[in-house]
Design an enzyme around this catalytic site. Structure first.
Site, short mmCIF file in Angstrom:
data_model
loop_
_atom_site.label_atom_id
_atom_site.label_comp_id
_atom_site.label_asym_id
_atom_site.label_seq_id
_atom_site.Cartn_x
_atom_site.Cartn_y
_atom_site.Cartn_z
CD GLU A 139 -2.11 1.23 3.04
OE1 GLU A 139 -1.68 0.60 4.15
OE2 GLU A 139 -3.25 2.07 3.31
CG ASN A 141 -4.83 4.10 0.71
OD1 ASN A 141 -4.07 3.47 -0.17
ND2 ASN A 141 -4.74 4.05 1.95
CE LYS A 183 -7.22 1.40 3.80
NZ LYS A 183 -6.04 1.73 4.38
CD GLU A 237 -5.20 4.77 5.87
OE1 GLU A 237 -4.73 4.07 6.57
OE2 GLU A 237 -5.54 4.36 4.78
CB CYS A 249 -3.98 -1.35 4.72
SG CYS A 249 -3.07 -1.54 6.07
CG ASN A 299 1.99 1.52 4.45
OD1 ASN A 299 2.49 2.56 4.27
ND2 ASN A 299 2.00 0.48 3.27
N1 ING Z 1 -3.23 0.38 8.76
C1 ING Z 1 -3.83 -0.31 9.66
C2 ING Z 1 -4.35 -1.55 9.36
O1 ING Z 1 -5.77 -1.85 9.35
C3 ING Z 1 -4.40 0.03 11.91
C4 ING Z 1 -4.69 0.43 10.44
C5 ING Z 1 -3.16 0.27 12.63
C6 ING Z 1 -5.13 -1.21 12.40
C7 ING Z 1 -3.00 -0.15 13.93
C8 ING Z 1 -4.78 -1.69 13.47
C9 ING Z 1 -3.56 -1.21 14.38
O2 ING Z 1 -3.53 -2.61 9.17
C10 ING Z 1 -3.94 0.91 7.61
N2 ING Z 1 -3.25 1.47 6.70
O3 ING Z 1 -4.91 0.61 7.29
#
Ligand code: ING
Length: 311
Positions: A47, A110, A127, A146, A172, A197
């Site tokens: 991503e 995204n 996304k 985001e 993601c 990410n």
């Molecule tokens: N990142 C994360 C994901 O769902 C996140 C959001 C961060 C979830 C920390 C849980 C803990 O993998 C993205 N970019 O969606």
């Protein structure tokens, strides 16, 4: 006759704010070269693969925000990647921040694209599950904005016939929601490609941090098994601007087994031979949707957004 696709999960290590796109593309070209040496037909990048994960910062200057977006794809910086992949007859998934104009207004997503071995962009995705928050929350060690910088995707989850099979894409946070896989499963998807990410630390629930890799695998293994599809999850990882992103890029079979997984939190190519026909026994038996699903009982899933408890 097995329908083999040799897949390269091209995990990227950290991209710092000052790393320009040319430098990142050179790293991606190296992974593509390794993929060619391994006879890969398909390479999956993460991503937002061209820049650092900028939603970690609160920014107000639109010019600064837009510096992280691509206004064309391919672009001058990414053209070498498209060219090299075409020369190598390798298809690829690329995640990036898309800025486009429709109806006279700028829109920012995204996004990811699926490029066939002949260089044609055969699939696009934007996304849908945007995690995090939209307002500045200074209490957090870092932001996850985001919802501020991207619009919810408007393309749904498509499935495209290419490279001898049926391929779908998500991004993601999408991988944590069963609906994502099922919408593609209902289109017969045989391989789901997903870049991510994922910060290890999630400020609202630090007690989950130690389970980051477990949750990452759990959701992708479930999605694979419950839809009889391969899942290729690819991280951008390592310490980016002081924030640790998890790696564990994985190639997961329709059985739910992890076939191959990254060992580092840096640039690393993970390769596996994927027989697209392995999903058949799941789709035809245990998860034969047409025989076993009862959509008339699933109505709440579509009609209700948040949980409503009985009195
Ligand atoms: N990142 C994360 C994901 O769902 C996140 C959001 C961060 C979830 C920390 C849980 C803990 O993998 C993205 N970019 O969606």
């Amino acid at each position: 006759m097995a329908r083999m696709v040799i897949v390269g999960a091209a995990q990227l290590g950290p991209i710092q704010r000052t790393d320009d796109r040319g430098r990142v593309v050179r790293r991606m070209l190296e992974l593509l070269h390794q993929a060619k040496q391994h006879g890969c037909n398909l390479v999956v990048f993460p991503e937002l693969a061209l820049t650092t994960f900028f939603p970690r910062w609160w920014m107000e200057d639109q010019g600064e925000i837009d510096s992280f977006f691509e206004t064309s794809m391919p672009s001058n910086e990414t053209a070498p990647l498209f060219e090299a992949a075409k020369q190598a007859n390798i298809g690829f998934y690329l995640g990036f921040a898309e800025k486009t104009r429709t109806g006279g207004r700028a829109r920012r997503f995204n996004a990811s694209i699926l490029v066939a071995p002949d260089g044609a962009i055969v699939g696009r995705y934007r996304k849908i599950h945007l995690p995090g928050h939209g307002e500045h929350e200074p209490w957090r060690a870092f932001q996850h904005l985001e919802k501020r910088y991207f619009e919810v995707g408007d393309l749904g989850w498509g499935v495209w016939r290419t490279m001898g099979g049926l391929f779908g894409m998500c991004i993601c946070n999408d991988r944590r929601w069963p609906e994502t896989y099922r919408v593609m499963g209902l289109q017969g998807v045989e391989m789901v490609l997903v870049g991510y990410n994922t910060p290890r630390h999630n400020p609202p629930s630090p007690e989950h941090d130690r389970l980051s890799e477990f949750h990452n695998q759990l959701v992708m293994q479930s999605g694979a098994y419950q839809n009889g599809a391969w899942v290729v999850g690819v991280a951008k990882c390592g310490i980016e601007e002081g924030c640790e992103l998890i790696g564990a890029s994985s190639i997961i079979a329709p059985s739910g087994q992890v076939v191959a997984q990254a060992l580092t939190q840096d640039d690393e190519l993970v390769v596996a031979r994927c027989d697209l026909d392995l999903g058949r026994s799941y789709k035809e038996n245990i998860f034969n949707f047409a025989v076993h699903r009862q959509p008339e009982h699933y109505r709440l899933i579509v009609e209700r957004k948040g949980a409503v408890e009985p009195r």
